[in-house]
Scaffold this motif. Structure first.
Motif, mmCIF file in Angstrom:
data_model
loop_
_atom_site.group_PDB
_atom_site.id
_atom_site.type_symbol
_atom_site.label_atom_id
_atom_site.label_comp_id
_atom_site.label_asym_id
_atom_site.label_seq_id
_atom_site.Cartn_x
_atom_site.Cartn_y
_atom_site.Cartn_z
ATOM 1 N N ASP A 15 95.162 -46.198 62.034
ATOM 2 C CA ASP A 15 94.831 -45.663 60.798
ATOM 3 C C ASP A 15 93.691 -45.008 60.803
ATOM 4 O OD1 ASP A 15 96.296 -48.142 58.706
ATOM 5 O OD2 ASP A 15 97.249 -46.532 59.786
ATOM 6 N N SER A 16 93.361 -44.337 59.775
ATOM 7 C CA SER A 16 91.836 -43.695 59.497
ATOM 8 C C SER A 16 91.233 -44.414 58.396
ATOM 9 C CB SER A 16 92.032 -42.292 59.271
ATOM 10 O OG SER A 16 92.775 -41.352 60.107
ATOM 11 N N LEU A 17 89.799 -44.338 58.528
ATOM 12 C CA LEU A 17 89.008 -44.687 57.355
ATOM 13 C C LEU A 17 87.663 -43.813 57.543
ATOM 14 C CD1 LEU A 17 88.149 -48.635 57.677
ATOM 15 C CD2 LEU A 17 89.140 -47.499 55.654
ATOM 16 N N ARG A 18 87.161 -43.773 56.173
ATOM 17 C CA ARG A 18 86.073 -42.919 56.120
ATOM 18 C C ARG A 18 84.906 -43.799 55.591
ATOM 19 N NH1 ARG A 18 84.380 -37.329 52.870
ATOM 20 N NH2 ARG A 18 84.472 -38.810 51.263
ATOM 21 N N LEU A 19 83.787 -43.949 56.234
ATOM 22 C CA LEU A 19 82.531 -44.718 55.901
ATOM 23 C C LEU A 19 81.603 -43.673 55.307
ATOM 24 C CD1 LEU A 19 81.864 -47.240 58.690
ATOM 25 C CD2 LEU A 19 83.443 -47.333 56.999
ATOM 26 N N SER A 20 80.915 -44.182 53.991
ATOM 27 C CA SER A 20 79.997 -43.325 53.614
ATOM 28 C C SER A 20 78.571 -44.130 53.537
ATOM 29 C CB SER A 20 80.226 -42.973 52.200
ATOM 30 O OG SER A 20 81.327 -42.209 52.083
ATOM 31 N N CYS A 21 77.522 -43.480 53.489
ATOM 32 C CA CYS A 21 76.120 -43.857 53.390
ATOM 33 C C CYS A 21 75.235 -43.088 52.432
ATOM 34 C CB CYS A 21 75.471 -44.144 54.837
ATOM 35 S SG CYS A 21 73.975 -44.762 54.653
ATOM 36 N N PHE A 67 86.248 -40.287 66.206
ATOM 37 C CA PHE A 67 85.089 -40.399 65.105
ATOM 38 C C PHE A 67 84.427 -39.085 65.086
ATOM 39 C CE2 PHE A 67 84.387 -45.267 65.371
ATOM 40 C CZ PHE A 67 85.562 -45.687 65.232
ATOM 41 N N THR A 68 83.998 -38.618 63.680
ATOM 42 C CA THR A 68 83.439 -37.571 63.531
ATOM 43 C C THR A 68 82.235 -37.969 62.168
ATOM 44 O OG1 THR A 68 85.171 -36.048 63.803
ATOM 45 C CG2 THR A 68 83.352 -35.452 62.419
ATOM 46 N N ILE A 69 80.893 -37.825 62.620
ATOM 47 C CA ILE A 69 79.883 -37.690 61.578
ATOM 48 C C ILE A 69 79.473 -36.394 61.146
ATOM 49 C CG2 ILE A 69 78.283 -37.336 63.305
ATOM 50 C CD1 ILE A 69 76.463 -39.701 62.195
ATOM 51 N N SER A 70 79.134 -36.510 59.790
ATOM 52 C CA SER A 70 78.918 -35.655 59.213
ATOM 53 C C SER A 70 77.918 -35.870 57.743
ATOM 54 C CB SER A 70 80.225 -34.730 58.595
ATOM 55 O OG SER A 70 80.869 -35.508 57.566
ATOM 56 N N ARG A 71 77.215 -34.713 57.306
ATOM 57 C CA ARG A 71 76.369 -35.117 56.131
ATOM 58 C C ARG A 71 76.300 -34.182 55.025
ATOM 59 N NH1 ARG A 71 70.754 -35.833 58.853
ATOM 60 N NH2 ARG A 71 69.913 -36.154 56.927
ATOM 61 N N ASP A 72 76.130 -34.528 54.054
ATOM 62 C CA ASP A 72 76.009 -33.607 52.887
ATOM 63 C C ASP A 72 74.658 -33.904 52.289
ATOM 64 O OD1 ASP A 72 76.004 -32.514 50.284
ATOM 65 O OD2 ASP A 72 78.160 -32.716 50.051
ATOM 66 N N ASN A 73 73.638 -32.900 52.632
ATOM 67 C CA ASN A 73 72.343 -33.193 52.030
ATOM 68 C C ASN A 73 72.285 -33.017 50.646
ATOM 69 O OD1 ASN A 73 71.290 -33.648 54.821
ATOM 70 N ND2 ASN A 73 70.882 -31.505 55.287
ATOM 71 N N ALA A 74 72.916 -32.290 50.104
ATOM 72 C CA ALA A 74 72.866 -32.249 48.709
ATOM 73 C C ALA A 74 73.449 -33.483 47.876
ATOM 74 C CB ALA A 74 73.785 -31.153 48.087
ATOM 75 N N LYS A 75 74.111 -34.340 48.679
ATOM 76 C CA LYS A 75 74.377 -35.587 47.973
ATOM 77 C C LYS A 75 73.809 -36.506 48.724
ATOM 78 C CE LYS A 75 79.489 -33.950 46.753
ATOM 79 N NZ LYS A 75 80.706 -34.302 46.883
ATOM 80 N N ASN A 76 72.935 -36.457 49.708
ATOM 81 C CA ASN A 76 71.891 -37.446 50.325
ATOM 82 C C ASN A 76 72.988 -38.517 51.006
ATOM 83 O OD1 ASN A 76 69.833 -36.292 49.227
ATOM 84 N ND2 ASN A 76 68.830 -37.881 48.441
ATOM 85 N N THR A 77 74.130 -37.865 51.424
ATOM 86 C CA THR A 77 75.302 -38.929 51.887
ATOM 87 C C THR A 77 75.727 -38.538 53.225
ATOM 88 O OG1 THR A 77 75.953 -39.167 49.666
ATOM 89 C CG2 THR A 77 77.482 -39.671 51.768
ATOM 90 N N VAL A 78 75.686 -39.514 54.323
ATOM 91 C CA VAL A 78 76.243 -39.326 55.613
ATOM 92 C C VAL A 78 77.750 -39.924 55.779
ATOM 93 C CG1 VAL A 78 75.163 -41.412 56.464
ATOM 94 C CG2 VAL A 78 75.723 -39.382 58.189
ATOM 95 N N TYR A 79 78.680 -39.198 56.531
ATOM 96 C CA TYR A 79 79.890 -39.902 56.505
ATOM 97 C C TYR A 79 80.169 -40.272 57.852
ATOM 98 C CZ TYR A 79 80.183 -37.544 51.848
ATOM 99 O OH TYR A 79 80.068 -37.297 50.683
ATOM 100 N N LEU A 80 81.234 -41.157 58.132
ATOM 101 C CA LEU A 80 81.489 -41.185 59.379
ATOM 102 C C LEU A 80 83.232 -41.594 59.330
ATOM 103 C CD1 LEU A 80 81.192 -42.097 62.498
ATOM 104 C CD2 LEU A 80 81.386 -44.383 61.940
ATOM 105 N N GLN A 81 84.099 -40.467 59.677
ATOM 106 C CA GLN A 81 85.375 -40.233 59.702
ATOM 107 C C GLN A 81 85.903 -40.866 60.674
ATOM 108 O OE1 GLN A 81 87.476 -39.230 57.297
ATOM 109 N NE2 GLN A 81 89.072 -39.980 58.738
ATOM 110 N N MET A 82 86.605 -41.946 60.748
ATOM 111 C CA MET A 82 87.082 -42.717 61.791
ATOM 112 C C MET A 82 88.669 -42.625 61.918
ATOM 113 S SD MET A 82 84.724 -46.235 61.570
ATOM 114 C CE MET A 82 85.500 -46.675 60.184
ATOM 115 N N ASN A 83 89.200 -42.104 62.989
ATOM 116 C CA ASN A 83 90.528 -41.771 63.079
ATOM 117 C C ASN A 83 91.382 -42.418 64.202
ATOM 118 O OD1 ASN A 83 90.540 -40.112 60.796
ATOM 119 N ND2 ASN A 83 90.113 -38.378 62.576
ATOM 120 N N SER A 84 92.343 -42.697 64.349
ATOM 121 C CA SER A 84 93.073 -43.591 65.596
ATOM 122 C C SER A 84 92.290 -44.671 65.851
ATOM 123 C CB SER A 84 93.260 -42.479 66.682
ATOM 124 O OG SER A 84 93.720 -41.484 66.674
#
Length: 120
Positions: A15-21, A67-84
Motif C-alpha cells: 500500500d501507499s501512504l503520504r505523510l505531511s509536515c 519514497f518521494t519527498i517534496s515540499r510546498d513552500n507556499a503551504k509551509n508543508t513537506v510531504y513524504l509519499q511512501m509507495n510499495s
C-alpha cells in the motif's frame, strides 16, 4: 520553527501512504527539511531530505525508488509519499528542519512523530 507531522496509519504491504509536515515560521523556504524514522529497538534512520529549492534531495538506500519527498513552500508543508510499503517500513516517522545541507543528518528542529505500521 515548529513542526507538526500527520498522515501515519495502519496499512498492508504494498500500500501507499503520504505523510505531511506543516511548519510554522516565515522562513520555511530557507530550511532543509527531512524525514526520519525509528523502529522499535532500532536507531533512528535518516530517510529523506530536501533543499528549499527542491533541486536537491537525499534518500536512504532502504527507501530509494519507493519514497518521494517534496515540499510546498507556499503551504509551509513537506510531504513524504511512501509507495510499495513493506513491513520493515514500520516505525515512528518524524519530520525535522535544519539550515544545513541535505547530507547533514544533524537536524535542529523536530516535530512529534507519526506512527506508520505496515502489516504483511
Amino acid at each position: 520553527v515548529q513542526l507538526q507531522a500527520s498522515g501515519g496509519g495502519l496499512v498492508q504491504a504494498g500500500d501507499s501512504l503520504r505523510l505531511s509536515c506543516v511548519a510554522s515560521g516565515r522562513t520555511f523556504s530557507s530550511y532543509t527539511m527531512g524525514w526520519f524514522r525509528q523502529a522499535s529497538g532500532k536507531e533512528r534512520e535518516y530517510v529523506a531530505g530536501i533543499r528549499w529549492s527542491e533541486s536537491s534531495t537525499y534518500y536512504a538506500d532502504s527507501v530509494k525508488g519507493r519514497f518521494t519527498i517534496s515540499r510546498d513552500n507556499a503551504k509551509n508543508t513537506v510531504y513524504l509519499q511512501m509507495n510499495s510499503l513493506k513491513p520493515e517500513d514500520t516505525a515512528v516517522y518524524y519530520c525535522a528542519a535544519q539550515l544545513g545541507a541535505i547530507w547533514n543528518n544533524k537536524y535542529e528542529f523536530w516535530g512529534q512523530g507519526t506512527q506508520v505500521t505496515v502489516s504483511s
